[in-house]
Scaffold this motif. Structure first.
Motif, PDB file in Angstrom:
ATOM      1  N   GLN A   1       0.819  -1.210   0.000  1.00 21.33           N
ATOM      2  CA  GLN A   1       0.000   0.000   0.000  1.00 21.33           C
ATOM      3  C   GLN A   1       0.854   1.262   0.000  1.00 21.33           C
ATOM      4  O   GLN A   1       0.369   2.341   0.331  1.00 21.33           O
ATOM      5  N   ALA A   2       2.110   1.145  -0.391  1.00 27.99           N
ATOM      6  CA  ALA A   2       3.013   2.296  -0.365  1.00 27.99           C
ATOM      7  C   ALA A   2       2.578   3.371  -1.360  1.00 27.99           C
ATOM      8  O   ALA A   2       2.782   4.562  -1.111  1.00 27.99           O
ATOM      9  N   GLN A   3       1.995   2.985  -2.485  1.00 27.20           N
ATOM     10  CA  GLN A   3       1.571   3.967  -3.483  1.00 27.20           C
ATOM     11  C   GLN A   3       0.428   4.835  -2.989  1.00 27.20           C
ATOM     12  O   GLN A   3       0.376   6.021  -3.278  1.00 27.20           O
ATOM     13  N   ILE A   4      -0.469   4.266  -2.255  1.00 34.61           N
ATOM     14  CA  ILE A   4      -1.652   4.996  -1.804  1.00 34.61           C
ATOM     15  C   ILE A   4      -1.418   5.682  -0.457  1.00 34.61           C
ATOM     16  O   ILE A   4      -2.223   6.482  -0.013  1.00 34.61           O
ATOM     17  N   ARG A   5      -0.293   5.416   0.172  1.00 31.52           N
ATOM     18  CA  ARG A   5       0.001   5.947   1.507  1.00 31.52           C
ATOM     19  C   ARG A   5       0.010   7.473   1.535  1.00 31.52           C
ATOM     20  O   ARG A   5      -0.512   8.080   2.476  1.00 31.52           O
ATOM     21  N   THR A   6       0.587   8.106   0.531  1.00 29.86           N
ATOM     22  CA  THR A   6       0.645   9.567   0.540  1.00 29.86           C
ATOM     23  C   THR A   6      -0.755  10.179   0.451  1.00 29.86           C
ATOM     24  O   THR A   6      -1.031  11.187   1.101  1.00 29.86           O
ATOM     25  N   TYR A   7      -1.631   9.552  -0.314  1.00 33.22           N
ATOM     26  CA  TYR A   7      -3.005  10.041  -0.405  1.00 33.22           C
ATOM     27  C   TYR A   7      -3.725   9.867   0.934  1.00 33.22           C
ATOM     28  O   TYR A   7      -4.451  10.753   1.380  1.00 33.22           O
TER      29      TYR A   7
ATOM     30  N   CYS B   1      -7.656  10.081  -4.131  1.00 33.53           N
ATOM     31  CA  CYS B   1      -7.293   8.740  -3.654  1.00 33.53           C
ATOM     32  C   CYS B   1      -8.117   7.674  -4.369  1.00 33.53           C
ATOM     33  O   CYS B   1      -7.579   6.645  -4.790  1.00 33.53           O
ATOM     34  N   SER B   2      -9.405   7.906  -4.522  1.00 34.26           N
ATOM     35  CA  SER B   2     -10.262   6.935  -5.204  1.00 34.26           C
ATOM     36  C   SER B   2      -9.874   6.774  -6.668  1.00 34.26           C
ATOM     37  O   SER B   2      -9.808   5.658  -7.181  1.00 34.26           O
ATOM     38  N   ILE B   3      -9.602   7.880  -7.331  1.00 32.38           N
ATOM     39  CA  ILE B   3      -9.210   7.814  -8.746  1.00 32.38           C
ATOM     40  C   ILE B   3      -7.877   7.092  -8.889  1.00 32.38           C
ATOM     41  O   ILE B   3      -7.717   6.239  -9.767  1.00 32.38           O
ATOM     42  N   HIS B   4      -6.917   7.399  -8.038  1.00 25.72           N
ATOM     43  CA  HIS B   4      -5.605   6.742  -8.117  1.00 25.72           C
ATOM     44  C   HIS B   4      -5.742   5.245  -7.884  1.00 25.72           C
ATOM     45  O   HIS B   4      -5.166   4.435  -8.602  1.00 25.72           O
ATOM     46  N   ARG B   5      -6.513   4.870  -6.874  1.00 21.81           N
ATOM     47  CA  ARG B   5      -6.689   3.445  -6.573  1.00 21.81           C
ATOM     48  C   ARG B   5      -7.447   2.757  -7.716  1.00 21.81           C
ATOM     49  O   ARG B   5      -7.107   1.646  -8.096  1.00 21.81           O
ATOM     50  N   HIS B   6      -8.448   3.390  -8.275  1.00 22.15           N
ATOM     51  CA  HIS B   6      -9.195   2.802  -9.372  1.00 22.15           C
ATOM     52  C   HIS B   6      -8.294   2.604 -10.585  1.00 22.15           C
ATOM     53  O   HIS B   6      -8.331   1.557 -11.235  1.00 22.15           O
ATOM     54  N   GLN B   7      -7.460   3.583 -10.897  1.00 19.82           N
ATOM     55  CA  GLN B   7      -6.585   3.469 -12.051  1.00 19.82           C
ATOM     56  C   GLN B   7      -5.532   2.390 -11.848  1.00 19.82           C
ATOM     57  O   GLN B   7      -5.149   1.709 -12.791  1.00 19.82           O
ATOM     58  N   SER B   8      -5.048   2.220 -10.619  1.00 18.65           N
ATOM     59  CA  SER B   8      -4.053   1.170 -10.391  1.00 18.65           C
ATOM     60  C   SER B   8      -4.678  -0.213 -10.491  1.00 18.65           C
ATOM     61  O   SER B   8      -4.029  -1.171 -10.887  1.00 18.65           O
TER      62      SER B   8
END
Length: 127
Positions: free
Chosen positions: A45-51, A109-116
């Motif tokens: 979850q390191a990618q989403i941690r900053t969000y 955060c939702s958009i980033h997680r959805h795109q990943s």
């Protein structure tokens, strides 16, 4: 029929005390959430941690804004309200900025997680 509403000083002080007690509880929970985000975030979850850190920071800022600086009192009988906090005494408060920042961070955060998720799934454009 009279539309006058009176909020006694005792009622106002009771509401302020309840709001401050809730602020203390939420401060402890915010500190625990920050500790978990900083120290206990799993590697996947390191990618989403900053969000998530940004969302938590905006939650803390909003909590301080409403409970310390603003201290609103809704008067539901007449669909109105007033505030007695520090910010209300010295400047005009802008609630929209804090709530908008929190909404924007949640949306990002939702958009980033959805795109990943989509780029790794079967709808990947790299096929």
């Amino acid at each position: 029929m009279s539309r006058e509403v009176f909020l006694s000083l005792e009622t106002e002080q009771t509401l302020l005390l309840c709001e401050r007690i809730l602020f203390v509880f939420s401060s402890f929970l915010n500190a625990a959430a920050l500790f978990c985000l900083i120290r206990e975030t799993p590697p996947h979850q390191a990618q989403i941690r900053t969000y998530l850190l940004f969302i938590q920071a905006t939650v803390i800022a909003t909590d301080v804004y409403f409970c310390v600086l603003f201290e609103p009192f809704p008067v539901l009988q007449v669909f109105a309200g007033y505030c007695v906090g520090l910010l209300c005494r010295f400047a005009q408060p802008t609630i929209v900025v804090m709530v908008g920042a929190m909404g924007a961070s949640i949306l990002l955060c939702s958009i980033h997680r959805h795109q990943s998720i989509v780029t790794r799934g079967r709808w990947s454009l790299s096929q």
